[in-house]
Motif scaffolding. Structure first.
Motif, mmCIF file in Angstrom:
data_model
loop_
_atom_site.group_PDB
_atom_site.id
_atom_site.type_symbol
_atom_site.label_atom_id
_atom_site.label_comp_id
_atom_site.label_asym_id
_atom_site.label_seq_id
_atom_site.Cartn_x
_atom_site.Cartn_y
_atom_site.Cartn_z
ATOM 1 N N GLN A 73 0.678 -1.202 0.061
ATOM 2 C CA GLN A 73 -0.223 0.179 0.056
ATOM 3 C C GLN A 73 0.803 1.467 0.055
ATOM 4 N N ASP A 74 2.058 1.146 0.326
ATOM 5 C CA ASP A 74 2.835 2.432 0.341
ATOM 6 C C ASP A 74 3.412 2.806 -1.118
ATOM 7 N N THR A 75 3.255 2.003 -2.175
ATOM 8 C CA THR A 75 3.522 2.576 -3.709
ATOM 9 C C THR A 75 2.798 3.857 -3.807
ATOM 10 N N PRO A 76 3.100 4.661 -4.746
ATOM 11 C CA PRO A 76 2.420 5.986 -4.931
ATOM 12 C C PRO A 76 1.035 5.668 -5.328
ATOM 13 N N THR A 77 0.862 4.691 -6.088
ATOM 14 C CA THR A 77 -0.498 4.365 -6.645
ATOM 15 C C THR A 77 -1.245 3.693 -5.624
ATOM 16 N N GLY A 78 -0.725 2.955 -4.709
ATOM 17 C CA GLY A 78 -1.466 2.362 -3.452
ATOM 18 C C GLY A 78 -1.858 3.708 -2.638
ATOM 19 N N LEU A 105 -2.394 6.737 -3.512
ATOM 20 C CA LEU A 105 -3.511 7.332 -4.009
ATOM 21 C C LEU A 105 -5.105 6.640 -3.916
ATOM 22 N N VAL A 106 -5.096 5.415 -4.219
ATOM 23 C CA VAL A 106 -6.271 4.543 -4.347
ATOM 24 C C VAL A 106 -6.600 4.610 -2.643
ATOM 25 N N ARG A 107 -5.808 4.242 -1.694
ATOM 26 C CA ARG A 107 -6.210 4.014 -0.472
ATOM 27 C C ARG A 107 -6.766 5.689 -0.029
ATOM 28 N N ASN A 108 -6.275 6.907 -0.336
ATOM 29 C CA ASN A 108 -6.865 8.022 -0.066
ATOM 30 C C ASN A 108 -8.271 8.324 -0.735
ATOM 31 N N GLU A 109 -8.226 7.876 -1.880
ATOM 32 C CA GLU A 109 -9.471 7.828 -2.682
ATOM 33 C C GLU A 109 -10.636 7.076 -1.858
ATOM 34 N N ARG A 110 -10.318 6.030 -1.410
ATOM 35 C CA ARG A 110 -11.234 4.916 -0.690
ATOM 36 C C ARG A 110 -11.648 5.505 0.410
ATOM 37 N N ARG A 111 -10.553 6.143 1.366
ATOM 38 C CA ARG A 111 -10.970 6.751 2.446
ATOM 39 C C ARG A 111 -11.903 7.668 2.333
ATOM 40 N N GLY A 112 -11.948 8.690 1.350
ATOM 41 C CA GLY A 112 -12.554 9.794 1.180
ATOM 42 C C GLY A 112 -14.103 9.193 0.608
ATOM 43 N N ILE A 113 -14.073 8.259 -0.030
ATOM 44 C CA ILE A 113 -15.504 7.764 -0.251
ATOM 45 C C ILE A 113 -15.975 7.221 0.846
ATOM 46 N N TRP A 114 -15.482 6.488 1.803
ATOM 47 C CA TRP A 114 -15.966 5.893 3.022
ATOM 48 C C TRP A 114 -16.580 7.077 3.795
ATOM 49 N N LEU A 115 -15.586 8.042 3.839
ATOM 50 C CA LEU A 115 -16.104 9.403 4.682
ATOM 51 C C LEU A 115 -17.362 10.132 4.037
ATOM 52 N N ALA A 116 -17.379 10.135 2.837
ATOM 53 C CA ALA A 116 -18.619 10.500 1.880
ATOM 54 C C ALA A 116 -19.803 9.836 2.280
ATOM 55 N N LEU A 117 -19.747 8.524 2.298
ATOM 56 C CA LEU A 117 -20.674 7.590 2.620
ATOM 57 C C LEU A 117 -21.272 7.928 4.140
ATOM 58 N N SER A 147 -10.172 16.211 -8.366
ATOM 59 C CA SER A 147 -9.443 17.441 -8.807
ATOM 60 C C SER A 147 -8.002 17.321 -8.456
ATOM 61 N N ARG A 148 -7.831 17.318 -7.038
ATOM 62 C CA ARG A 148 -6.669 17.065 -6.292
ATOM 63 C C ARG A 148 -5.848 15.621 -7.109
ATOM 64 N N MET A 149 -6.488 14.654 -7.405
ATOM 65 C CA MET A 149 -6.254 13.507 -7.966
ATOM 66 C C MET A 149 -5.521 13.676 -9.420
ATOM 67 N N ARG A 150 -6.445 14.735 -9.976
ATOM 68 C CA ARG A 150 -5.999 14.903 -11.341
ATOM 69 C C ARG A 150 -4.633 15.654 -11.322
ATOM 70 N N ALA A 151 -4.698 16.504 -10.384
ATOM 71 C CA ALA A 151 -3.390 17.460 -10.284
ATOM 72 C C ALA A 151 -2.175 16.614 -9.475
ATOM 73 N N ALA A 152 -2.331 15.477 -9.325
ATOM 74 C CA ALA A 152 -1.320 14.349 -8.850
ATOM 75 C C ALA A 152 -0.201 14.124 -9.720
ATOM 76 N N ARG A 153 0.843 13.549 -9.657
ATOM 77 C CA ARG A 153 2.089 13.156 -10.527
ATOM 78 C C ARG A 153 1.339 12.311 -11.520
ATOM 79 N N GLU A 185 -2.379 8.643 -13.767
ATOM 80 C CA GLU A 185 -2.934 7.718 -14.913
ATOM 81 C C GLU A 185 -3.253 6.524 -14.560
ATOM 82 N N ALA A 186 -2.538 5.723 -13.949
ATOM 83 C CA ALA A 186 -2.421 4.464 -13.406
ATOM 84 C C ALA A 186 -3.755 4.379 -12.744
#
Lengths: 71, 140
Positions: B4-9, B11-23, B61-67, B72-73
């Motif tokens: 989970q410590d890879t850059p894509t990992g 990003l995925v973990r942050n996105e899922r955390r945000g979705i859990w919070l939104a839910l 949008s923050r995700m879009r601004a990421a490296r 892309e991945a």
């Protein structure tokens, strides 16, 4: 008509190259989740992704993926 | 190394955390909605849900601004795209199913729901169904 599903040798081929799921995902520009989902046969990859995986593992798509009769 | 410590990992973990919070926020708003029946509360809840989605959009949008390559991945990840499509479809049918059931039930039962309340509940239901289904289909 007989039902068929897609089987794959991805885990074996990846292990043969000593690649982790993360390393393979990084090579082809996807995430580890997708690689895991394909290996667990929870997802059928697109042609593009299948070709990228085959290229990264230096093998053919036919070697990695095959049709098997559904039980 | 923890995968989970890879850059894509990350990003995925942050996105899922945000979705859990939104839910969680949408469900909390929906539960306050279910507890009362006044129009003002319905409107406030619907606004709250709109705010949750606005914040989610900003996070995207923050995700879009990421490296570049990592972003892309994640953004073009096939599992994620398939999960999004299935979640949209699932949420749509959940909303249709519940509204159809409400229609049928209202023929024999009397519900004290105002139009605003019904609309707000539908929004909350659709949003919760979409978020929950996405988390389910996009799981590891």
């Amino acid at each position: 008509m007989r039902d068929e599903r897609l089987a794959n040798q991805l885990r074996v081929a990846r292990a043969g190259r000593h690649l982790t799921q993360e390393a393979l995902a990084d090579l082809i520009g996807t995430t580890r989740k997708s690689i895991n989902a394909i290996e667990m046969q929870r997802m059928v990859p697109s042609t593009l992704l299948a070709l990228k995986i085959a290229r990264a593992l230096d093998t053919s798509v036919e070697h990695l993926f095959s049709l098997v009769a559904d039980e | 190394m923890d995968h989970q410590d890879t850059p894509t990992g990350k990003l995925v973990r942050n996105e899922r955390r945000g979705i859990w919070l939104a839910l969680a926020v949408v469900l909390a708003l929906a539960s306050t909605l279910a507890m009362g029946s006044d129009t003002r509360r319905a409107l406030m809840s619907a606004m709250g849900i709109a705010i949750v989605f606005a914040v989610s959009w900003l996070a995207q949008s923050r995700m879009r601004a990421a490296r570049g390559r990592d972003r892309e991945a994640v953004m073009h990840d096939e599992l994620r795209r398939a999960a999004l499509a299935r979640a949209y479809r699932g949420a749509f049918f959940v909303m249709l199913g519940v509204l159809s059931a409400y229609c049928l039930a209202s023929a024999v039962l009397v519900f004290a729901l105002s139009a605003q309340m019904l609309a707000a509940l539908t929004v909350a239901l659709g949003a919760s169904a979409f978020l929950a289904l996405f988390l389910l289909f996009d799981r590891d």
